[in-house]
Design a protein around this motif. Structure first.
Motif, short mmCIF file in Angstrom:
data_model
loop_
_atom_site.label_atom_id
_atom_site.label_comp_id
_atom_site.label_asym_id
_atom_site.label_seq_id
_atom_site.Cartn_x
_atom_site.Cartn_y
_atom_site.Cartn_z
N UNK A 48 0.81 -1.22 0.00
CA UNK A 48 0.00 0.00 0.00
C UNK A 48 0.84 1.26 0.00
N UNK A 49 2.07 1.20 0.51
CA UNK A 49 2.92 2.38 0.52
C UNK A 49 4.03 2.27 -0.52
N UNK A 50 3.73 1.59 -1.60
CA UNK A 50 4.67 1.44 -2.70
C UNK A 50 4.88 2.80 -3.38
N UNK A 51 6.02 2.92 -4.07
CA UNK A 51 6.32 4.19 -4.74
C UNK A 51 5.26 4.55 -5.77
N UNK A 83 -7.19 0.51 -8.03
CA UNK A 83 -6.50 -0.78 -8.01
C UNK A 83 -6.27 -1.24 -6.58
N UNK A 84 -5.83 -0.33 -5.72
CA UNK A 84 -5.57 -0.70 -4.32
C UNK A 84 -6.88 -1.03 -3.60
N UNK A 106 -6.02 -8.52 0.86
CA UNK A 106 -5.29 -7.41 1.47
C UNK A 106 -6.27 -6.64 2.35
N UNK A 107 -5.76 -6.05 3.40
CA UNK A 107 -6.60 -5.21 4.25
C UNK A 107 -6.21 -3.76 3.99
N UNK A 108 -7.19 -2.97 3.55
CA UNK A 108 -6.94 -1.56 3.25
C UNK A 108 -6.89 -0.78 4.56
N UNK A 109 -5.82 -0.08 4.77
CA UNK A 109 -5.68 0.67 6.02
C UNK A 109 -5.15 2.08 5.81
#
Length: 587
Positions: A215-218, A464-465, A474-477
């Motif tokens: 989730x914190x990808x570039x 997409x995320x 995946x858990x969106x946070x």
């Protein structure tokens, strides 16, 4: 294949008090235990790995139950019932800090029917979910050999539970002892429990399940930066129109005021001033239009409030709480729907305000419930846990009729009385002005089709995320990202609709209300088209139930997003139109 084990590291799910049972022997309510106190292992659902929403009761497969039978009933919440949570007691005897060596708890009499059921589950990569103290645990049913001829069932559940003081903070499951499935044999199921001291804090026990590298990808940061640059460009473009182009328009119109009648008749009159007598004419189908605007304003309010609550309270750690919170907030914000829809309908001269109130109140619930009702038939046919119980349907209907409708009525009455007067800066002509011919690219239909491209471009990376967190594992946070994207989407939408409306009015076409709404709402079409790409190229979903579930609820999501964008675009454009016609001299 030799000795093989399937090990799954588990995250912990923190639960709010009202989402937990109050009558269970183990103290799941406070998440605190004393030594030797009972710890309940709940069996939830089982289903194919590639179809996340296609889940069934754990004991729909011919698993056997442990010997411990007596336990209080687990009460579901509304969110859990809608999400298909089916908690059933495992029958395993687990006590706090009390280690259990490998112990057989039941035997499976494997006849042909049971073997076929397990073989089908293994071939479709079935996994199951369990809970200990609201901590989710995932395991796989079994595996097949390389040729796919022999199938093996994992029979030994090796639980390793971490504790910090009197709280459970970590759980790991190791599946061992695979047994070949042979008809007319007896398979012994066993388990063991090992307790270990952990330094993980209770408040941080869910962190191990989050995926910061995803989730914190570039790319995520780059998409936000790219959208921010788009906002700067569009705000600059709108500012140029407002400050430079409109200034020239005002100068030209002021010059025309100084001309005598002969010069004005010989002059070349054109532009948005010429439609001042029609620009505030009521839109076609005002009842539907007002209901859509009111619903869009409510959806925006719900999105904003839920995101803020999720940023503060970490709703992703609570089972079913996101859905329950959204339902509660939607019901509580019903006056917003009534206020904006009712006031707009009154401004447009509408007299059948009660009918408009009913349409506005039930527009979104009818769409959601209609889709859910259709998918529910398929879920019932599949005997899936996603089949909504009758009691839950009654509860949702009661919320609609006894909460949403009265609050919508209050908002409608307030809207009609406080801001329902048609205080337009220009008079509306009795006879509509004929709309002149214009270039094909200035037609409202073309503007509507092109209007949603830039808003979609500002959010498609975030889509997409969000899709991956909902349709995959995946858990969106990162709700801070979502808040930024919502703000960017609103700014881009308003800017695009203002530009489109300016060009439309400059072509002396006063049909700007529906055009501004639909040009912003067309974002939904591009989102739904993207969902097709995501389904075929980013997932491995299959089957009627999962496909219907995916495209049905993606249609609901896209439509709701489109209504929200359309309402935001219209509100911004309405302020722009009112502003420019207030500042020009009209005879």
């Amino acid at each position: 294949m030799g000795f093989c084990r399937w090990r799954i590291a588990v995250a912990v799910l923190l639960a709010a008090e009202y989402y937990l049972p109050s009558s269970v022997e183990a103290d799941e309510h406070e998440h605190t235990y004393v030594d030797k106190e009972e710890v309940v292992l709940w069996m939830n659902t089982v289903g194919p790995y590639h179809n996340r929403q296609e889940t069934y009761k754990y004991f729909s497969l011919p698993f056997c139950v442990g010997t411990k039978k007596t336990i209080s009933h687990y009460h579901e919440t509304l969110g859990e019932a809608l999400q298909g949570v089916e908690l059933e007691f495992s029958g395993l005897d687990i006590k706090f800090k009390d280690e259990v060596m490998q112990t057989s708890y039941c035997d499976i009499e494997l006849d042909k029917a049971k073997r076929d059921a397990f073989v089908y589950a293994i071939n479709n990569h079935y996994w199951y979910q369990m809970y200990i103290d609201d901590l989710p645990i995932w395991g796989i049913v079994g595996e097949a050999d390389e040729n796919g001829e022999d199938h093996y069932l994992w029979t030994y559940k090796k639980l390793e539970i971490g504790f910090n003081g009197n709280r459970i903070v970590d759980v790991n499951l190791t599946s061992e002892s695979k047994v070949k499935l042979v008809p007319n044999t007896r398979i012994a199921m066993s388990y063991s429990v090992k307790w270990k001291k952990s330094d993980v804090k209770f408040e941080d026990r869910f962190d191990k399940y989050l995926d910061p590298s995803f989730f914190q990808h570039r790319i995520h940061w780059f998409s936000i930066f790219n959208s921010f640059m788009m906002v700067i460009f569009l705000v600059g473009l709108v500012s140029m129109i407002l400050m430079r182009t409109l200034r020239k328009d005002y100068a030209r119109y002021s010059k025309e005021e100084e001309m005598d009648d002969m010069d004005r008749d010989l002059g070349d009159e054109y532009g948005w001033k010429q439609v001042h007598g029609d620009v505030f004419r009521p839109s076609s189908h005002p009842m539907l239009f007002s209901s859509l605007i009111g619903s869009g304003c409510q959806i925006f309010s719900v999105s904003l409030i839920v995101i803020i609550v999720a940023m503060i309270e970490d709703l992703y750690t609570e089972r079913g709480s996101m859905l329950s919170t959204a339902i509660f907030v939607y019901a509580a914000t019903s006056p917003v729907n009534g206020y904006f829809g009712g006031s707009l309908y009154a401004k447009q001269g509408g007299r059948r305000w009660i009918k408009q109130m009913f349409i506005g109140a039930f527009l979104i619930p009818a769409m959601v419930c209609g889709t859910a009702f259709f998918i529910n038939f398929i879920a019932i046919y599949y005997h899936a846990s996603r089949a909504i119980p009758f009691g839950t349907m009654v509860a949702v209907c009661c919320i609609c009729f006894f909460v949403i409708l009265p609050l919508n009525l209050v908002g409608t009455i307030l809207g009609r009385n406080l801001s329902g007067q048609p205080n337009f800066p220009c008079r509306v002509n009795a006879v509509p002005r004929p709309i002149p011919e214009k270039k094909w690219f200035m037609e409202p239909a073309v503007i509507v089709c092109l209007g949603g491209i830039l808003p979609f471009g500002s959010i498609f990376i975030e889509m997409y995320f969000i899709f991956t967190s909902f349709w995959a594992y995946k858990i969106y946070y990162v709700y801070g990202f979502m808040m930024l994207v919502l703000v960017i989407l609103c700014i881009v939408t308003v800017c695009v609709t203002i530009v489109c409306t300016y060009f439309l009015l400059n072509a002396e076409d006063y049909r700007w209300q529906w055009t501004s709404f639909l040009s912003a709402a067309s974002t939904a079409v591009y989102v739904y088209m993207y969902s097709f790409y995501y389904y075929f190229f980013k997932t491995k979903m299959y089957g009627l139930f999962q496909t219907s579930f995916y495209f049905g609820y993606m249609a609901v999501f896209s439509t709701a997003l489109g209504i929200m964008c359309g309402a935001v675009g219209y509100v911004g454009t309405s302020a722009f139109v009112r502003k420019i016609y207030t500042n020009v001299k009209i005879d």
